[in-house]
Motif scaffolding. Structure first.
Motif, PDB file in Angstrom:
ATOM      1  N   ILE A   4      -7.567 -48.702 -26.233  1.00  0.00           N
ATOM      2  CA  ILE A   4      -8.886 -48.937 -25.662  1.00  0.00           C
ATOM      3  C   ILE A   4      -9.953 -48.601 -26.693  1.00  0.00           C
ATOM      4  O   ILE A   4      -9.893 -47.550 -27.347  1.00  0.00           O
ATOM      5  N   CYS A   5     -10.947 -49.471 -26.824  1.00  0.00           N
ATOM      6  CA  CYS A   5     -12.075 -49.214 -27.714  1.00  0.00           C
ATOM      7  C   CYS A   5     -12.939 -48.116 -27.083  1.00  0.00           C
ATOM      8  O   CYS A   5     -13.342 -48.245 -25.922  1.00  0.00           O
ATOM      9  N   PRO A   6     -13.256 -47.050 -27.825  1.00  0.00           N
ATOM     10  CA  PRO A   6     -14.076 -45.974 -27.262  1.00  0.00           C
ATOM     11  C   PRO A   6     -15.539 -46.368 -27.066  1.00  0.00           C
ATOM     12  O   PRO A   6     -16.284 -45.662 -26.399  1.00  0.00           O
ATOM     13  N   HIS A   7     -15.945 -47.521 -27.607  1.00  0.00           N
ATOM     14  CA  HIS A   7     -17.335 -47.948 -27.525  1.00  0.00           C
ATOM     15  C   HIS A   7     -17.577 -48.915 -26.369  1.00  0.00           C
ATOM     16  O   HIS A   7     -18.506 -48.732 -25.597  1.00  0.00           O
ATOM     17  N   CYS A   8     -16.723 -49.948 -26.246  1.00  0.00           N
ATOM     18  CA  CYS A   8     -16.956 -50.981 -25.226  1.00  0.00           C
ATOM     19  C   CYS A   8     -15.847 -51.031 -24.170  1.00  0.00           C
ATOM     20  O   CYS A   8     -15.914 -51.836 -23.246  1.00  0.00           O
ATOM     21  N   ILE A  38     -14.003 -40.248 -24.346  1.00  0.00           N
ATOM     22  CA  ILE A  38     -14.708 -41.268 -23.574  1.00  0.00           C
ATOM     23  C   ILE A  38     -14.986 -40.718 -22.188  1.00  0.00           C
ATOM     24  O   ILE A  38     -14.096 -40.171 -21.538  1.00  0.00           O
ATOM     25  N   GLU A  39     -16.203 -40.871 -21.726  1.00  0.00           N
ATOM     26  CA  GLU A  39     -16.578 -40.464 -20.371  1.00  0.00           C
ATOM     27  C   GLU A  39     -16.210 -41.597 -19.414  1.00  0.00           C
ATOM     28  O   GLU A  39     -16.645 -42.728 -19.592  1.00  0.00           O
ATOM     29  N   LEU A  40     -15.345 -41.308 -18.438  1.00  0.00           N
ATOM     30  CA  LEU A  40     -14.897 -42.330 -17.495  1.00  0.00           C
ATOM     31  C   LEU A  40     -15.500 -42.131 -16.115  1.00  0.00           C
ATOM     32  O   LEU A  40     -15.860 -41.018 -15.734  1.00  0.00           O
ATOM     33  N   ILE A  57      -5.170 -38.253 -22.324  1.00  0.00           N
ATOM     34  CA  ILE A  57      -5.420 -36.876 -21.890  1.00  0.00           C
ATOM     35  C   ILE A  57      -6.766 -36.876 -21.169  1.00  0.00           C
ATOM     36  O   ILE A  57      -7.788 -37.202 -21.765  1.00  0.00           O
ATOM     37  N   VAL A  58      -6.743 -36.523 -19.877  1.00  0.00           N
ATOM     38  CA  VAL A  58      -7.956 -36.541 -19.063  1.00  0.00           C
ATOM     39  C   VAL A  58      -8.408 -35.108 -18.799  1.00  0.00           C
ATOM     40  O   VAL A  58      -7.629 -34.295 -18.313  1.00  0.00           O
ATOM     41  N   ASP A  59      -9.663 -34.833 -19.122  1.00  0.00           N
ATOM     42  CA  ASP A  59     -10.282 -33.538 -18.843  1.00  0.00           C
ATOM     43  C   ASP A  59     -11.174 -33.698 -17.619  1.00  0.00           C
ATOM     44  O   ASP A  59     -12.204 -34.361 -17.683  1.00  0.00           O
ATOM     45  N   PHE A  88      -8.408 -39.446 -25.640  1.00  0.00           N
ATOM     46  CA  PHE A  88      -9.017 -38.327 -24.928  1.00  0.00           C
ATOM     47  C   PHE A  88     -10.164 -38.852 -24.075  1.00  0.00           C
ATOM     48  O   PHE A  88     -11.053 -39.535 -24.592  1.00  0.00           O
ATOM     49  N   VAL A  89     -10.136 -38.541 -22.769  1.00  0.00           N
ATOM     50  CA  VAL A  89     -11.189 -38.985 -21.863  1.00  0.00           C
ATOM     51  C   VAL A  89     -11.638 -37.812 -21.000  1.00  0.00           C
ATOM     52  O   VAL A  89     -10.899 -36.842 -20.810  1.00  0.00           O
ATOM     53  N   LYS A  90     -12.857 -37.920 -20.484  1.00  0.00           N
ATOM     54  CA  LYS A  90     -13.419 -36.876 -19.634  1.00  0.00           C
ATOM     55  C   LYS A  90     -13.881 -37.494 -18.316  1.00  0.00           C
ATOM     56  O   LYS A  90     -14.369 -38.613 -18.307  1.00  0.00           O
ATOM     57  N   VAL A  91     -13.719 -36.723 -17.238  1.00  0.00           N
ATOM     58  CA  VAL A  91     -14.218 -37.129 -15.924  1.00  0.00           C
ATOM     59  C   VAL A  91     -15.066 -35.986 -15.381  1.00  0.00           C
ATOM     60  O   VAL A  91     -14.559 -34.878 -15.170  1.00  0.00           O
ATOM     61  N   ASN A  92     -16.350 -36.249 -15.197  1.00  0.00           N
ATOM     62  CA  ASN A  92     -17.270 -35.272 -14.633  1.00  0.00           C
ATOM     63  C   ASN A  92     -17.058 -35.273 -13.117  1.00  0.00           C
ATOM     64  O   ASN A  92     -17.452 -36.206 -12.425  1.00  0.00           O
ATOM     65  N   THR A  93     -16.410 -34.228 -12.595  1.00  0.00           N
ATOM     66  CA  THR A  93     -16.070 -34.194 -11.168  1.00  0.00           C
ATOM     67  C   THR A  93     -17.301 -34.049 -10.283  1.00  0.00           C
ATOM     68  O   THR A  93     -17.235 -34.331  -9.090  1.00  0.00           O
ATOM     69  N   GLU A  94     -18.410 -33.630 -10.858  1.00  0.00           N
ATOM     70  CA  GLU A  94     -19.667 -33.554 -10.099  1.00  0.00           C
ATOM     71  C   GLU A  94     -20.152 -34.962  -9.768  1.00  0.00           C
ATOM     72  O   GLU A  94     -20.571 -35.234  -8.655  1.00  0.00           O
TER      73      GLU A  94
END
Length: 140
Positions: A4-8, A38-40, A57-59, A88-94
């Motif tokens: 996956i492209c981290p930009h688009c 990447i913020e998902l 890896i999801v944070d 590496f990806v992140k998910v803001n649970t808020e």
């Protein structure tokens, strides 16, 4: 392999190699060696996880969480060590409460490892850079 492209967030087919000097996205032409997490969101999560042939890896984190703030820089630094080996990806649970509920996130930070679109490992609590690297290496 599909990455996956981290930009688009486009899916790219890349030959599997031990290391890469250059790899650009076929759509946006930016480097896919840029390994910033990447913020998902709920709308992008499944598309990214399912279409990645490398481990993801999801944070799961929140901006008010002290341990999340401590682990954030370690997560970003670890991401730079595994270009085209791990995403590496992140998910803001808020902001993404439905994703947190879907995966039964009870404490944050929680790291989840996905391979072939399926969860294969989960760990709760902040990890230092060394332990993050050990976690990633288990799934390469």
């Amino acid at each position: 392999m599909r990455v996956i492209c981290p930009h688009c967030l486009s899916v790219n087919n890349v030959p599997k190699k031990e290391s890469y000097k250059k790899a650009n996205c076929g759509k946006c032409k930016k480097s896919i060696l840029d390994t910033k997490p990447i913020e998902l969101s709920e709308t992008t999560f499944d598309e990214v996880v399912v279409n990645s042939d490398i481990p993801v890896i999801v944070d799961f984190w929140a901006p008010w969480c002290g341990p999340c703030k401590m682990m954030g820089p370690n997560f970003e630094k670890s991401a730079t060590k595994f270009p085209l080996k791990t995403l590496f990806v992140k998910v803001n649970t808020e902001n993404e409460q439905n994703l947190g509920a879907r995966f039964g996130i009870r404490s944050i930070p929680t790291l989840m490892v996905f391979k072939d679109g399926k969860e294969v490992h989960r760990v709760s609590g902040a990890l230092d850079e060394s332990n993050l690297s050990k976690l990633v290496n288990q799934f390469l």
